[in-house]
Design an enzyme around this catalytic site. Sequence first.
Site, PDB file in Angstrom:
ATOM      1  CG  ASP A 124      -1.843   1.043   1.445  1.00 48.86           C
ATOM      2  OD1 ASP A 124      -1.823   2.160   0.289  1.00 48.86           O
ATOM      3  OD2 ASP A 124      -2.479   1.294   2.540  1.00 48.86           O
ATOM      4  CG  ASP A 147     -10.358   2.722  -8.640  1.00 50.58           C
ATOM      5  OD1 ASP A 147     -11.261   3.130  -9.121  1.00 50.58           O
ATOM      6  OD2 ASP A 147     -10.240   1.111  -8.634  1.00 50.58           O
ATOM      7  CB  THR A 224      -0.504   4.032 -21.710  1.00 54.99           C
ATOM      8  OG1 THR A 224      -1.447   4.617 -21.290  1.00 54.99           O
ATOM      9  CG2 THR A 224       0.840   4.547 -20.947  1.00 54.99           C
ATOM     10  CE  LYS A 225       0.174  -1.774 -26.526  1.00 62.74           C
ATOM     11  NZ  LYS A 225       0.383  -3.303 -26.390  1.00 62.74           N
ATOM     12  CG  PHE A 226      -5.563   3.060 -19.708  1.00 65.62           C
ATOM     13  CD1 PHE A 226      -6.652   2.320 -19.161  1.00 65.62           C
ATOM     14  CD2 PHE A 226      -5.417   4.259 -18.893  1.00 65.62           C
ATOM     15  CE1 PHE A 226      -7.489   2.709 -18.208  1.00 65.62           C
ATOM     16  CE2 PHE A 226      -6.388   4.758 -18.084  1.00 65.62           C
ATOM     17  CZ  PHE A 226      -7.381   4.102 -17.712  1.00 65.62           C
TER      18      PHE A 226
END
Length: 252
Positions: A124, A147, A224-226
């Site tokens: 974490d 996220d 990036t691909k994302f």
Amino acid sequence: MEKNCEKPELTPEELEALKKRHIRSFVMRRGHISAAQKRALDESLPQYQIEYAPELLDADKAFGRHAPLVLEIGCGMGETTAAIAQAHPEVNFLGCEVFVAGVGALAKRLDEMSLTNVRIVRHDAVEIVRDMIAENSLDGVHIYFPDPWRKARHHKRRLVAQPFIGLLASRIRPGGYIHCATDWENYSEQMLEVLEGEPLLENLHGAGNFSPVMGNPLCERPRTKFQARGERLGYGIWDLVYIRKQPAPSAS
């Protein structure tokens, strides 16, 4: 620039919040891991891994050299981390990632690219920053596409929030930077509010402004691909770069 940028250390109450009431920004789920990623975990990761421990990290010893240190929080599948590390061999990169598939993918990339300037802590990030990173020791921090926790009832899980950002800012040396990026507009607004409200930080592009990525070496990150997929779907990208303020001159 605000002249007085002195800020006391976190209060006992804030430290207690981080220690006992820390809400994790991730949920561990059982995910798929490929055979190649599993092999990288077994064979490649040991040369890059740093075990979490509640004691300050000796970065020079961990990397085998003295160099600027950048913390990358949430390496994902390692595409961005490896690309930036390859582009900046003069910098040491400490990557934090909790998901086993991502750690395996990053270890595989580092091995294939023969990179020696990256270390990985599978733990974490809040606890790593709190327990292992000394004050004024980081030259930079990257938080790329954390996220977004889209549902309002989950916003409390978002990483870019206080008191964590105050703790993180204290670990950045004066003149160092933090670069955040998200493709979720609501989260970008929260990031802006939180970072603008942190007294140790100053917006590189002026108060209240997002940061252009192209043409500024401090803000550059690989596409990036994302990100490319998000852009094809019409998603926006918001970047924010803040500098740790210099301490106020002492009164003579």
